[in-house]
Motif scaffolding. Structure first.
Motif, mmCIF file in Angstrom:
data_model
loop_
_atom_site.group_PDB
_atom_site.id
_atom_site.type_symbol
_atom_site.label_atom_id
_atom_site.label_comp_id
_atom_site.label_asym_id
_atom_site.label_seq_id
_atom_site.Cartn_x
_atom_site.Cartn_y
_atom_site.Cartn_z
ATOM 1 N N ARG A 605 6.589 -5.026 -45.997
ATOM 2 C CA ARG A 605 6.634 -5.438 -44.595
ATOM 3 C C ARG A 605 5.282 -5.995 -44.154
ATOM 4 O O ARG A 605 5.219 -6.941 -43.363
ATOM 5 C CB ARG A 605 7.063 -4.264 -43.719
ATOM 6 N N ASP A 665 6.576 -6.923 -37.138
ATOM 7 C CA ASP A 665 7.728 -6.206 -37.663
ATOM 8 C C ASP A 665 7.663 -4.796 -37.098
ATOM 9 O O ASP A 665 6.873 -3.967 -37.557
ATOM 10 C CB ASP A 665 7.712 -6.172 -39.193
ATOM 11 N N GLY A 667 10.552 -3.047 -36.764
ATOM 12 C CA GLY A 667 11.875 -2.521 -37.033
ATOM 13 C C GLY A 667 12.891 -3.207 -36.134
ATOM 14 O O GLY A 667 12.628 -4.285 -35.583
ATOM 15 N N PRO A 668 14.067 -2.615 -35.959
ATOM 16 C CA PRO A 668 15.090 -3.211 -35.094
ATOM 17 C C PRO A 668 14.544 -3.450 -33.684
ATOM 18 O O PRO A 668 13.808 -2.627 -33.141
ATOM 19 C CB PRO A 668 16.198 -2.149 -35.084
ATOM 20 N N HIS A 729 15.883 -8.244 -38.416
ATOM 21 C CA HIS A 729 16.540 -7.190 -39.177
ATOM 22 C C HIS A 729 18.040 -7.253 -38.907
ATOM 23 O O HIS A 729 18.464 -7.604 -37.800
ATOM 24 C CB HIS A 729 15.995 -5.812 -38.791
ATOM 25 N N LYS A 730 18.839 -6.892 -39.894
ATOM 26 C CA LYS A 730 20.286 -6.898 -39.728
ATOM 27 C C LYS A 730 20.704 -5.876 -38.678
ATOM 28 O O LYS A 730 20.037 -4.869 -38.481
ATOM 29 C CB LYS A 730 20.964 -6.587 -41.063
ATOM 30 N N SER A 731 21.831 -6.134 -38.011
ATOM 31 C CA SER A 731 22.295 -5.233 -36.956
ATOM 32 C C SER A 731 22.539 -3.826 -37.480
ATOM 33 O O SER A 731 22.381 -2.843 -36.745
ATOM 34 C CB SER A 731 23.573 -5.787 -36.316
ATOM 35 N N SER A 732 22.909 -3.695 -38.742
ATOM 36 C CA SER A 732 23.163 -2.369 -39.301
ATOM 37 C C SER A 732 21.906 -1.513 -39.328
ATOM 38 O O SER A 732 21.976 -0.281 -39.406
ATOM 39 C CB SER A 732 23.729 -2.494 -40.723
ATOM 40 N N MET A 733 20.739 -2.149 -39.255
ATOM 41 C CA MET A 733 19.481 -1.415 -39.322
ATOM 42 C C MET A 733 19.252 -0.519 -38.106
ATOM 43 O O MET A 733 18.426 0.390 -38.153
ATOM 44 C CB MET A 733 18.310 -2.387 -39.474
ATOM 45 N N TYR A 734 19.945 -0.775 -36.998
ATOM 46 C CA TYR A 734 19.792 0.075 -35.821
ATOM 47 C C TYR A 734 20.164 1.520 -36.144
ATOM 48 O O TYR A 734 19.671 2.447 -35.502
ATOM 49 C CB TYR A 734 20.675 -0.431 -34.678
ATOM 50 N N THR A 736 20.010 2.779 -39.397
ATOM 51 C CA THR A 736 19.439 3.210 -40.673
ATOM 52 C C THR A 736 17.927 3.088 -40.764
ATOM 53 O O THR A 736 17.334 3.643 -41.683
ATOM 54 C CB THR A 736 20.054 2.391 -41.833
ATOM 55 N N MET A 737 17.309 2.386 -39.827
ATOM 56 C CA MET A 737 15.861 2.134 -39.933
ATOM 57 C C MET A 737 15.152 2.667 -38.690
ATOM 58 O O MET A 737 15.514 2.326 -37.562
ATOM 59 C CB MET A 737 15.609 0.631 -40.058
#
Length: 778
Positions: A605, A665, A667-668, A729-734, A736-737
């Motif tokens: 990152r 960066d 994260g989400p 970041h992909k929406s799924s990261m909300y 998982t990250m």
């Protein structure tokens, strides 16, 4: 911008309100709506929602653990949703962002949401200290849970009324829908029934692909309209019936006290009511008032003129000889000899003594003042054994405790109303100014008293950012690769404000960009000399990352030049391949208070923001004479930020900045427009500190008193083009990250990027801040 948001701006009641739990529940009953009190620990989550809640919802933090914030949501019979904001608003937008998260999970119409500010109450809200870039980081998941729970209760109420399975019911924009029967009900119509239900044991959070507000732009702030029309309330705006006004003549030297005073001339000033001595307390300062002589008057101007007429003899105490010029020499001496080792890998000292190209440099960063646009201001009223205050504070709970302690009363007898803050940057987490107001109201037999700090008070009696001297050494092998890295960082510690005799940087301060460098160098040694503080040292935007990043990132550029390498390529090679490093492997035992497992230092990152910023800035492009590009990167508060600054240095040394490119960066991204604005603000503040920011001391006293002496960046000196690039970041990261911070990480790379750009343009190295006229030709 949607019509719904326009409605919210025009009609949402965003006034500051303070309510006890009982008063709030009575208010809810008055409009027969739904009131929710949801504690994260008391909520049993569904399996797929449990992971982010447990992992990212309430991580530990310096100063306390937030693991059970009590969040209130109310829905009136008219459908208006009221959300309490429990974090302080100082321009970063958190009074909008956190309620926006609740509204999204609730499927509420943002135009029908009202935001109300919480008062100080740890039992209801958990930690309220708005500091450390952690409000969204720590409360994103809990606020989602609150909204989702409210939505589920509304669905359950509708299912019972219609006698249909809850699984057949959906929600959309403030309505509950049953597609099979084509029925729908507004939230207000279901509020009474929902209020009778037990809070569910399980709740399903939205799939991030369904977000309507989270991650979207164009929501602005619930406070914008009131701010620009002058209809909002900052701490300095408080007005109470019968209120008196006060200013305080404080000891000019930290640890000083009043030897004698004569109030006679001050009492002759029209409007002056009384002159009162405020007792200070011996160091360590903590959050206690400095003491001095207070002038109480019928207006602030009369109080100021009365203070000017006072005759005071001061006992300056043990720090009366503090001289910042002489102290720089003290810091240099400390940094040039062996000191306490805080990280050691390999045999740095042996390698430095061997043959090879050796580079050595020192970097100096002076004391800095917060200089918030709104100086500290607080109003207090004491009556019948109770104290109520109105103040622009970042930490309402510390305010409550401090006031209670100074009055000698129980904490339960103190109520703290939080106003908007005209800037904070860490200064307003120290409530010494609030305690002053409370003590003066008590001395005036309960009459409300407002204490106003002038700009001179603010600059001369701040909790200053530490002064620092950074000494670095390295050797390059025949291929231009660093073989050893020695860094001695000499700076007084914030701990000195709380613990008598504390010297040298503490683990948490060293973990801000000094010991946790991820460089691929076989021999690394970090040392921390123990130097003492001679004034109040406090938290400041990005804290010790500022001096550490300035030194480390400037030194990397010097090494690249010595190796005759492109700075970008050299930096990326130092960072090394993408990998995740447990901070403990770098002797960082604090990691900003976060789990080292959840928040490893991710060099992938870090590389990505360097690559993004340099790509967008056109790194390597041909520049005109006098132009230069400078680069720096920093990891702080769980986020990664790189900056590329273009400068133009005229023949007379005048510096102008055509363009800045910053990549972040974090994260989400919850509210992208707020992220951009905070990074832009961090850049402007960083440039201001680098170019002109400096507080100096002579005979123990700060020499700067106003903006003609402590300059902040003027509009004509600001970058003409400032671009913020966010790593997507992909929406799924909300789910998982974990989130990173935003308010502070943008500041550290600015000074080194600017100085590196000046070198690229002129060949001159600047190692001492502020820059001022150092770019002039010799």
């Amino acid at each position: 911008m949607s019509a719904a948001f326009d409605f919210a701006k025009d009609n949402a009641n965003t006034e500051v309100a303070s309510m006890s739990r009982r008063t709030w529940l009575k208010g809810v009953g008055a409009f027969t709506g739904l009131a929710l009190t949801v504690g994260v620990n008391g909520l049993v989550m569904a399996a797929d929602a449990a992971a982010p809640a447990k992992k990212y919802g309430g991580a530990s933090m310096p100063g306390g653990t937030v693991n059970d914030p009590l969040i209130f949501v109310s829905i009136g019979a008219d459908g208006i949703v009221t959300i309490i904001a429990h974090r302080s608003e100082m321009g970063q937008g958190i009074r909008t962002s956190l309620p926006l998260v609740v509204a999204d999970e609730l499927d509420a119409d943002w135009g029908r949401v009202r935001v109300v500010q919480a008062n100080a109450d740890e039992s209801r809200y958990g930690n309220q200290n708005t500091d450390g870039s952690r409000s969204m980081r720590h409360f994103f998941t809990p606020m989602r849970q609150v909204g989702a729970t409210a939505r589920l209760m509304l669905v359950s109420a509708a299912a019972a009324r219609w006698n249909v399975p809850a699984a057949e019911i959906t929600t959309k924009n403030h309505e509950v829908l049953h597609a099979k029967s084509n029925r729908k009900l507004g939230y207000g119509e279901l509020a009474v029934d929902a209020a009778k239900l037990q809070v569910p044991a399980q709740v399903q959070l939205k799939d991030p692909s369904q977000f309507r507000y989270i991650g979207k732009d164009a929501f602005g702030s619930v406070d914008f309209r009131n701010i620009v029309t002058g209809n909002t309330q900052y701490g300095i705006d408080t007005r109470l019936e019968g209120m008196l006004y006060a200013v305080v003549a404080r000891p000019p030297v930290y640890g000083g006290k009043v030897a004698s005073f004569d109030p006679a001339e001050a009492l002759k000033i029209p409007g002056v009511v009384k002159v009162i001595e405020l007792k200070g307390s011996p160091p360590p300062a903590k959050f206690n008032p400095l003491g001095g002589i207070a002038v109480i008057a019928r207006n602030t101007w009369a109080a100021i003129k009365g203070r000017e007429a006072l005759k005071i003899t001061w006992d300056n105490g043990p720090h009366g000889g503090y001289d910042s010029t002489a102290f720089k020499v003290t810091l240099q001496e400390a940094a040039r000899k062996p000191a306490k080792v805080v990280r050691n890998s390999g045999d740095t000292m042996a390698v430095l003594g061997q043959a090879g190209k050796r580079i050595e440099a020192e970097y100096y960063i002076p004391h800095l003042a917060h200089a918030t646009m709104e100086p500290p201001a607080a109003t207090a009223r004491t009556a019948n054994g109770k104290c109520e205050v109105w103040a622009c504070v970042q930490d309402p709970q510390a305010t409550r405790d401090t006031v209670a302690d100074r009055l000698g009363w129980k904490t339960a007898d103190v109520k703290v109303n939080v106003t908007l803050l005209g800037g904070g940057f860490g200064r307003k987490s120290k409530p010494d100014f609030v305690a002053e107001a409370a003590l003066l109201s008590q001395a005036m037999d309960g009459v409300p008293v407002k204490v106003t700090w002038t700009r001179e008070d603010d600059l001369r009696h701040d909790y200053f950012h530490t002064v620092s001297l950074e000494h670095l050494e390295s050797t390059l092998d025949a291929k231009g690769k660093p073989q050893a890295w020695l860094h001695r960082t000499a700076a007084p510690t914030i701990a000195s404000t709380f613990v008598a005799g504390a010297k040298g940087e503490q683990p948490g301060e060293l973990g801000m960009g000094a010991i946790n460098i991820p460089f691929v160098i076989p021999n690394i040694r970090i040392e921390a000399p123990e130097v003492e503080a001679h004034t109040r040292i406090g938290w400041f935007r990005s804290v010790y990352n500022i001096p550490h990043a300035f030194a480390v990132q400037s030194f990397v550029a010097e090494l690249a030049a010595a190796a005759k390498r492109d700075h970008r390529e050299f930096l990326l090679e130092l960072i090394g391949p993408a990998r995740q490093i447990n901070p403990q492997e770098m002797s960082d035992t604090t990691n900003y208070g976060e789990s080292p497992v959840l928040y490893p230092l991710d060099t992938g990152r870090m590389r990505a923001v360097v690559e993004l910023a340099t790509k967008e800035a056109g790194w390597g492009r041909k520049l005109l004479k006098g132009h230069g590009l400078g680069l720096a990167v920093a990891y702080s508060f769980m986020s990664y930020v790189a900056a590329v600054i273009e400068v133009v240095v005229a023949d007379d040394g005048t510096i102008s900045i055509p363009r800045v490119d910053m990549a972040i960066d974090c994260g989400p991204q919850i509210t992208p427009d707020r992220i951009r604005s905070q990074v832009e603000g961090a850049c402007i503040m960083g440039l201001s500190l680098a170019l002109t920011g400096e507080i100096t001391f002579k005979n123990g006293s700060a020499e700067q008193g106003n903006f003609h002496e402590y300059e902040v960046l003027r509009a004509f000196s600001a970058p003409r083009d400032l671009r913020v690039h966010m790593v997507p970041h992909k929406s799924s990261m909300y789910d998982t990250m974990p989130l990173g911070g935003v308010g502070e990480p943008g500041t550290p790379p600015i000074a080194p990027a600017l100085c590196n750009a000046i070198f690229a343009a002129t060949g001159k190295r600047i190692r001492n801040l502020p820059i001022r006229d150092q770019a002039k030709k010799s």
